[in-house]
Design an enzyme around this catalytic site. Structure first.
Site, PDB file in Angstrom:
ATOM      1  N   SER A   1       0.166   3.498  -9.251  1.00 63.33           N
ATOM      2  CA  SER A   1       0.838   3.611  -7.952  1.00 63.33           C
ATOM      3  C   SER A   1       2.190   4.304  -8.126  1.00 63.33           C
ATOM      4  CB  SER A   1       0.960   2.227  -7.301  1.00 63.33           C
ATOM      5  OG  SER A   1       1.293   2.315  -5.939  1.00 63.33           O
TER       6      SER A   1
ATOM      7  N   HIS B   1      -4.024   5.579  -4.386  1.00 63.18           N
ATOM      8  CA  HIS B   1      -4.697   4.815  -3.318  1.00 63.18           C
ATOM      9  C   HIS B   1      -5.266   5.749  -2.250  1.00 63.18           C
ATOM     10  CE1 HIS B   1      -2.538   1.612  -5.300  1.00 63.18           C
ATOM     11  NE2 HIS B   1      -1.371   2.051  -4.862  1.00 63.18           N
TER      12      HIS B   1
END
Length: 248
Positions: free
Chosen positions: A129, A164
């Protein structure tokens, strides 16, 4: 410490904080030559969240490595000791959270400069991330609330990164728009469950823990839009290989 002399970055769409099988973390450790690599977790993006740190330690204490943590919000090392500590690692593993806050804190403590030096020496830099975003020239982030582009990063990996890509609403459309209007350069979009290794800026391995998870190359199409191309990935675990990563 045993490092590969080539500068390398690994982007991880999962790992100890998300996956039960541990395949992506095992893949990361398998990219290091040392039999017991030194692996430092950097939880800056989460504000050094204690629970996050404990999850890392619990996962990596069970592996053939020497895990450690670099906290910066309650820093204990002086500049000389900090440099020695960072440069003594085989793997620097950066956690998720706020990409914007991570970059600001690193620069305040000079960690950005140390990571550049470690990268040049062959330390494997990786993360999930925000910990994947930080290595590129720019990234797609929710650091400001709604998903948006951030034309800032360490620039060790050419182009941009979007984590994501499918799992979080708005990510895909917003990233495609940012690349189309050139707010971000061409880059790599990771679905959860994917890992991508870059050697001196070139993609040299792409893996997935799920047959459905993909790595995408996203580029402007020349007509005001953007194109996405799925990159073949090796399937981790006791499964057959589904494809070979492109190195172009």
């Amino acid at each position: 410490m045993t490092v590969d002399p080539q500068p390398r970055v690994a982007l991880i769409g999962g790992g100890f904080s998300d996956d039960e099988d541990g395949l992506l973390d095992d893949w990361v450790l398998g990219r290091v030559r040392a039999s017991r690599p030194k692996v430092c977790f950097v939880p800056t993006a989460s504000g050094d969240a204690p629970a996050y740190v404990e999850r890392f330690l619990a996962a990596f204490r069970e592996r053939p490595c020497e895990p450690s943590v670099l906290p910066l919000f309650r820093r204990e090392l002086d500049d000389e000791a900090l440099r020695a500590f960072v440069l003594g690692q085989d793997v620097v593993y950066v956690g998720g959270g706020s990409t914007v806050n991570l970059l600001a804190v690193w620069r305040a403590h000079g960690v950005d400069r140390l990571l550049r030096e470690a990268y040049g020496r062959g330390t494997l830099l990786c993360g999930i991330s925000a910990g994947a975003n930080c290595w590129a020239e720019g990234s797609h982030t929710d650091s400001f609330g709604p998903p948006t582009h951030l034309a800032d990063g360490l620039g060790l990996l050419p182009g941009s990164v979007c984590p994501h890509y499918i799992s979080e609403p708005g990510r895909r459309s917003s990233y495609l728009a940012a690349v189309a209007n050139r707010a971000l350069p061409s880059g790599w979009a990771l679905e959860d469950g994917v890992g991508a290794l870059f050697t001196d800026g070139r993609l040299t391995d792409a893996v997935t823990r799920s047959p459905r998870a993909r790595l995408h190359r996203v580029e402007p199409d020349g007509d005001g839009g953007a194109t996405e191309r799925a990159v073949p990935c090796r399937l981790l675990g006791p499964h057959r290989v589904t494809g070979r990563a492109s190195t172009s």
